[in-house]
Design a protein around this motif. Structure first.
Motif, PDB file in Angstrom:
ATOM      1  N   GLU A  22     -13.532 -13.954  75.431  1.00 43.78           N
ATOM      2  CA  GLU A  22     -13.598 -12.804  76.343  1.00 43.78           C
ATOM      3  C   GLU A  22     -12.844 -11.637  75.743  1.00 43.78           C
ATOM      4  OE1 GLU A  22     -12.360 -13.677  80.360  1.00 43.78           O
ATOM      5  OE2 GLU A  22     -12.971 -15.737  80.048  1.00 43.78           O
ATOM      6  N   ILE A  23     -13.313 -11.164  74.596  1.00 45.79           N
ATOM      7  CA  ILE A  23     -12.613 -10.084  73.926  1.00 45.79           C
ATOM      8  C   ILE A  23     -13.268  -8.760  74.262  1.00 45.79           C
ATOM      9  CG2 ILE A  23     -12.176  -9.073  71.648  1.00 45.79           C
ATOM     10  CD1 ILE A  23     -11.625 -11.831  70.640  1.00 45.79           C
ATOM     11  N   ASP A  24     -12.436  -7.766  74.609  1.00 42.34           N
ATOM     12  CA  ASP A  24     -12.942  -6.428  74.870  1.00 42.34           C
ATOM     13  C   ASP A  24     -13.185  -5.755  73.521  1.00 42.34           C
ATOM     14  OD1 ASP A  24     -13.538  -3.885  75.533  1.00 42.34           O
ATOM     15  OD2 ASP A  24     -11.691  -3.470  76.626  1.00 42.34           O
TER      16      ASP A  24
ATOM     17  N   PHE B 208     -12.108  -2.123  72.767  1.00 44.20           N
ATOM     18  CA  PHE B 208     -10.696  -1.725  72.752  1.00 44.20           C
ATOM     19  C   PHE B 208     -10.321  -1.237  71.354  1.00 44.20           C
ATOM     20  CE2 PHE B 208      -6.140  -1.942  72.933  1.00 44.20           C
ATOM     21  CZ  PHE B 208      -5.850  -1.662  74.253  1.00 44.20           C
ATOM     22  N   PRO B 209      -9.595  -0.107  71.284  1.00 46.55           N
ATOM     23  CA  PRO B 209      -9.331   0.498  69.982  1.00 46.55           C
ATOM     24  C   PRO B 209      -8.235  -0.208  69.176  1.00 46.55           C
ATOM     25  CG  PRO B 209      -8.327   1.811  71.710  1.00 46.55           C
ATOM     26  CD  PRO B 209      -9.107   0.728  72.390  1.00 46.55           C
TER      27      PRO B 209
ATOM     28  N   TRP C 255       1.846 -14.441  67.180  1.00 43.44           N
ATOM     29  CA  TRP C 255       2.619 -14.387  68.422  1.00 43.44           C
ATOM     30  C   TRP C 255       3.645 -15.509  68.509  1.00 43.44           C
ATOM     31  CZ3 TRP C 255       2.406 -10.972  72.710  1.00 43.44           C
ATOM     32  CH2 TRP C 255       3.239 -11.356  73.761  1.00 43.44           C
TER      33      TRP C 255
ATOM     34  N   PHE D 156       9.062  -9.301  70.775  1.00 40.49           N
ATOM     35  CA  PHE D 156       9.779  -8.187  70.144  1.00 40.49           C
ATOM     36  C   PHE D 156       9.959  -8.335  68.643  1.00 40.49           C
ATOM     37  CE2 PHE D 156      11.719  -8.658  74.467  1.00 40.49           C
ATOM     38  CZ  PHE D 156      10.962  -7.663  75.050  1.00 40.49           C
TER      39      PHE D 156
ATOM     40  N   LEU E 149      -7.940   2.282  79.217  1.00 43.27           N
ATOM     41  CA  LEU E 149      -8.359   1.158  78.380  1.00 43.27           C
ATOM     42  C   LEU E 149      -8.480  -0.126  79.192  1.00 43.27           C
ATOM     43  CD1 LEU E 149      -6.320   1.876  75.153  1.00 43.27           C
ATOM     44  CD2 LEU E 149      -8.738   2.259  75.587  1.00 43.27           C
TER      45      LEU E 149
ATOM     46  N   LEU F 118       8.811  -1.772  75.585  1.00 41.77           N
ATOM     47  CA  LEU F 118       9.184  -3.190  75.657  1.00 41.77           C
ATOM     48  C   LEU F 118       7.979  -4.075  75.969  1.00 41.77           C
ATOM     49  CD1 LEU F 118      12.624  -2.990  77.513  1.00 41.77           C
ATOM     50  CD2 LEU F 118      12.186  -3.429  75.099  1.00 41.77           C
TER      51      LEU F 118
ATOM     52  N   ARG G 156       3.313  -5.040  73.514  1.00 41.05           N
ATOM     53  CA  ARG G 156       2.489  -6.124  72.948  1.00 41.05           C
ATOM     54  C   ARG G 156       1.687  -6.874  73.994  1.00 41.05           C
ATOM     55  NH1 ARG G 156       6.134  -8.696  68.213  1.00 41.05           N
ATOM     56  NH2 ARG G 156       5.834  -6.929  66.829  1.00 41.05           N
ATOM     57  N   PRO G 157       2.351  -7.433  75.023  1.00 43.47           N
ATOM     58  CA  PRO G 157       1.540  -8.154  76.011  1.00 43.47           C
ATOM     59  C   PRO G 157       0.534  -7.260  76.722  1.00 43.47           C
ATOM     60  CG  PRO G 157       3.848  -8.044  76.688  1.00 43.47           C
ATOM     61  CD  PRO G 157       3.793  -7.585  75.277  1.00 43.47           C
TER      62      PRO G 157
ATOM     63  N   VAL H 232      -1.153  -4.658  75.462  1.00 39.84           N
ATOM     64  CA  VAL H 232      -2.316  -4.479  74.595  1.00 39.84           C
ATOM     65  C   VAL H 232      -3.111  -5.777  74.507  1.00 39.84           C
ATOM     66  CG1 VAL H 232      -3.041  -4.075  72.219  1.00 39.84           C
ATOM     67  CG2 VAL H 232      -1.312  -2.618  73.242  1.00 39.84           C
ATOM     68  N   LEU H 233      -2.395  -6.880  74.282  1.00 37.42           N
ATOM     69  CA  LEU H 233      -3.069  -8.176  74.149  1.00 37.42           C
ATOM     70  C   LEU H 233      -3.826  -8.541  75.416  1.00 37.42           C
ATOM     71  CD1 LEU H 233      -0.838 -10.590  72.148  1.00 37.42           C
ATOM     72  CD2 LEU H 233      -3.302 -10.620  72.267  1.00 37.42           C
TER      73      LEU H 233
ATOM     74  N   CYS I 233      -5.247  -6.622  77.401  1.00 39.33           N
ATOM     75  CA  CYS I 233      -6.511  -5.872  77.457  1.00 39.33           C
ATOM     76  C   CYS I 233      -7.522  -6.441  76.473  1.00 39.33           C
ATOM     77  CB  CYS I 233      -6.307  -4.415  77.071  1.00 39.33           C
ATOM     78  SG  CYS I 233      -5.148  -3.536  78.074  1.00 39.33           S
ATOM     79  N   VAL I 234      -7.083  -6.687  75.231  1.00 41.96           N
ATOM     80  CA  VAL I 234      -8.019  -7.063  74.180  1.00 41.96           C
ATOM     81  C   VAL I 234      -8.555  -8.471  74.406  1.00 41.96           C
ATOM     82  CG1 VAL I 234      -8.363  -7.329  71.717  1.00 41.96           C
ATOM     83  CG2 VAL I 234      -6.758  -5.634  72.558  1.00 41.96           C
ATOM     84  N   ASP I 235      -7.653  -9.421  74.629  1.00 44.74           N
ATOM     85  CA  ASP I 235      -8.060 -10.819  74.670  1.00 44.74           C
ATOM     86  C   ASP I 235      -7.164 -11.606  75.634  1.00 44.74           C
ATOM     87  OD1 ASP I 235      -9.017 -13.294  74.203  1.00 44.74           O
ATOM     88  OD2 ASP I 235      -8.898 -13.211  72.018  1.00 44.74           O
TER      89      ASP I 235
ATOM     90  N   LEU J   4      -4.047 -14.474  75.098  1.00 44.13           N
ATOM     91  CA  LEU J   4      -2.661 -14.256  75.518  1.00 44.13           C
ATOM     92  C   LEU J   4      -2.204 -15.397  76.417  1.00 44.13           C
ATOM     93  CD1 LEU J   4      -0.166 -12.501  75.486  1.00 44.13           C
ATOM     94  CD2 LEU J   4      -1.015 -11.330  77.505  1.00 44.13           C
TER      95      LEU J   4
ATOM     96  N   VAL K 277      -1.169 -18.455  74.486  1.00 48.81           N
ATOM     97  CA  VAL K 277       0.052 -18.452  73.686  1.00 48.81           C
ATOM     98  C   VAL K 277       1.290 -18.036  74.470  1.00 48.81           C
ATOM     99  CG1 VAL K 277      -1.098 -18.055  71.475  1.00 48.81           C
ATOM    100  CG2 VAL K 277      -0.342 -16.102  72.836  1.00 48.81           C
ATOM    101  N   SER K 278       1.115 -17.442  75.643  1.00 53.76           N
ATOM    102  CA  SER K 278       2.279 -16.909  76.330  1.00 53.76           C
ATOM    103  C   SER K 278       1.977 -16.653  77.799  1.00 53.76           C
ATOM    104  CB  SER K 278       2.702 -15.596  75.667  1.00 53.76           C
ATOM    105  OG  SER K 278       3.434 -14.803  76.551  1.00 53.76           O
TER     106      SER K 278
ATOM    107  N   ALA L 270       3.230 -14.082  79.327  1.00 53.02           N
ATOM    108  CA  ALA L 270       3.727 -12.720  79.536  1.00 53.02           C
ATOM    109  C   ALA L 270       2.685 -11.792  80.145  1.00 53.02           C
ATOM    110  CB  ALA L 270       4.228 -12.135  78.219  1.00 53.02           C
TER     111      ALA L 270
ATOM    112  N   ILE M  89      -5.259   3.148  69.245  1.00 50.01           N
ATOM    113  CA  ILE M  89      -4.527   3.293  70.504  1.00 50.01           C
ATOM    114  C   ILE M  89      -3.247   4.111  70.378  1.00 50.01           C
ATOM    115  CG2 ILE M  89      -3.592   0.959  70.200  1.00 50.01           C
ATOM    116  CD1 ILE M  89      -3.349   0.871  73.265  1.00 50.01           C
TER     117      ILE M  89
ATOM    118  N   MET N 190      -4.066   7.670  70.162  1.00 52.05           N
ATOM    119  CA  MET N 190      -4.598   8.095  71.453  1.00 52.05           C
ATOM    120  C   MET N 190      -3.471   8.446  72.424  1.00 52.05           C
ATOM    121  SD  MET N 190      -7.533   5.836  73.179  1.00 52.05           S
ATOM    122  CE  MET N 190      -8.507   5.345  71.812  1.00 52.05           C
TER     123      MET N 190
END
Lengths: 245, 288
Positions: free
Chosen positions: A80-82, A85-86, A98, A104, B38, B156, B159-160, B162-163, B165-167, B171, B174-175, B177, B223, B226
């Protein structure tokens, strides 16, 4: 046989109260290369989803040796990948880190090298800066395999990874599967192409909601078993009573 | 000439305050807007902006045009509507957009009613369209604080977010978050809308979020760029809009949003990343 990577303890999986996988018992040995085969609607994807922890069992237990965190990599069917997305191919593959860098942690020179290495291993060198929306289906699957490489998991679950993928890409990606097997990682893949299964996967679970046969691939994929699997999945009773088993 | 053009800022304190206010709004609103876009939640921002109205109106009913009362009221109302809409979408067959639409319409009607109970039409206009030329110290501190908190939090949770949104499936594998990051993000949306509400009012608060973000989409396919572009467009629109309102004697809030809208329209036509001109101009295809 070596220790179990996955142990199914009388597992019933499903949606609502309808079982998609019914009373599955058995183990997948650590370091084994197992294909899951069966007709559409046999519960193959459901089974992988449950192993990945994305679907709690209706009954029974699935035990993943060492726990799921950081050890398990899961490539779902038609991820389910968008795609709009840029982000770039590099960023998509980098997500595989990850488990190591978390929320972080920085991505330094060493990590960058490992990302480039993974991209090279799937034959996508030169595509690093391309937005993921510009990739073909096969290229996308290569990128996702590069991400799997980086996840460095000891248990890898692939759900129909070669569906709608051309022969050349399939062959390249199968080489990676062989490499994982040689590295003694446990690989479980849902597949439809029985030739690929016979050539590459030593063990097979044939399933049609109930397990039909499970073990050495040659024995499992007998004509008789395959016919039996096809018949079993066609049985659907709208007035089924509660299971007594 | 340049000096003349910019003289409102050197001559009038209220213009300088408005300038600081809109820059703060643009700094927080730019990145939040890009993520809203997005995540395909552009209209969610709009709906949430209306949802904060009854809370702000209750604050107004209790304490008049008081900043803390209206801010707290708006925050509470925004969070309640976001949670209720999410809950209804999960528990019933209604989808999230429909459930959000129901709640925000209810909120908007309720808010306008509450304001009219006590206030005059002038107050109602303030609530609906903001008072960017009358920002006091407390309001400026609030706007600056919101911008700061927004940027730090986004850094902070980047990462979560963006992730997710993408997949999202990846996410989750693996986490854990993703869900907290989403909730924190919704909190930031409400916070920025409450801030924008002070200056631009409930109807236009979302303008400095979504218009720069939508315009930025036509200038970059990456991104980070943007976000930078959207923030820049927000700031420039704020400055230009204030000057436009001063020199042409137009209401300030609408002038700012109209300027941002103008930037969006120009981007839509000439933007390098799929702007209409580039689509329409036939160019020979490449070799590879």
């Amino acid at each position: 046989m070596s220790a179990a990577a996955i142990r199914f303890e009388d597992v019933t999986l499903g949606y609502g109260r309808r079982p998609a996988v019914h009373h599955l018992r058995g183990t997948i040995p650590a370091g084994s290369l197992t294909a899951i085969v069966g007709p559409n609607g046999a519960g193959k994807s459901t089974l992988l989803k449950a192993v990945a922890g994305a679907l709690p069992p209706l009954e029974g237990r699935i035990e993943v040796a060492g726990g799921r965190a950081k050890r398990l990599a899961y490539l779902p069917q038609a991820a389910e990948i968008d795609r709009s997305f840029p982000v770039s191919v590099f960023d998509l593959v980098a997500m595989g880190l990850w488990g190591k860098v978390g929320l972080f942690g920085g991505i330094g020179r060493r990590q960058q090298a490992s990302i480039e290495e993974a991209i090279a291993a799937v034959g996508l060198t030169g595509f690093e800066r391309r937005p993921i929306g510009t990739l073909s289906g096969g290229q996308m699957q290569r990128a996702l395999f590069a991400r799997l490489l980086l996840q460095d998991a000891s248990l890898i679950l692939l759900d129909e990874p070669f569906t709608a993928i051309d022969a050349k890409t399939t062959a390249d990606l199968l080489d990676l599967v062989r490499r994982w097997h040689a590295e003694e990682r446990t690989v479980v893949a849902v597949l439809h192409d029985l030739d690929v299964v016979k050539r590459i996967f030593p063990r097979t679970l044939l399933i049609a909601r109930e397990p039909v046969a499970w073990g050495e691939t040659g024995a499992v994929l007998s004509a008789e078993n395959l016919l039996r699997a096809r018949r079993m999945v066609e049985a659907h009773d709208p007035h089924a009573a509660a299971c007594a088993r | 000439m340049t000096l003349d053009l910019l003289s409102p800022f050197t001559e009038f304190a209220f213009m300088r305050r408005a300038l600081v206010g809109v820059i703060a709004i643009a700094l927080g609103g730019g990145p939040v807007g890009v993520f809203l876009m997005l995540r395909r939640m552009s209209l969610t921002g709009d709906a949430m902006a209306h949802a904060i109205l009854p809370g702000a109106a209750l604050g107004y009913l209790v304490a008049g045009l008081s900043l803390p009362a209206m801010t707290v009221g708006g925050l509470v109302a925004g969070v309640i509507v976001a949670l209720l809409a999410g809950l209804v979408a999960r528990v019933t067959a209604l989808k999230e957009d429909a459930s959000l639409a129901a709640f925000y319409l209810l909120s908007l009607a309720l808010g306008v009613t509450i304001v009219s109970l006590r206030g005059s039409n002038v107050d109602l206009l303030h609530v609906l369209f903001g008072t960017v030329l009358a920002l006091d110290d407390a309001a400026l501190v609030l706007l600056a604080g919101i911008a700061t908190l927004t940027l730090v939090t986004l850094a902070l949770a980047y990462r979560p977010l963006v992730l997710d949104c993408v997949d999202p499936v990846f996410l989750r594998s693996v986490s854990g978050a993703g869900t907290p990051a989403h909730l924190i993000f919704l909190g930031l949306v409400v916070l920025n809308l409450v801030g924008g509400f002070q200056a631009l009012g409930t109807l236009l608060a979302v303008g400095l979020m979504m218009l720069p973000a939508a315009a930025a989409r036509f200038w970059s396919a990456e991104i980070t760029a943007m976000i930078v572009i959207a923030t820049g467009i927000g700031i420039v629109s704020g400055i230009a809009g204030l000057l436009l309102s001063f020199h042409a004697e137009l209401p300030a809030g609408p002038a700012i949003i109209l300027t941002a809208g103008g930037v969006y329209l120009v981007s839509l036509v000439v933007g390098r990343e799929g702007g209409l001109l580039w689509l329409a101009r036939p160019r020979k295809h490449l070799e590879a």
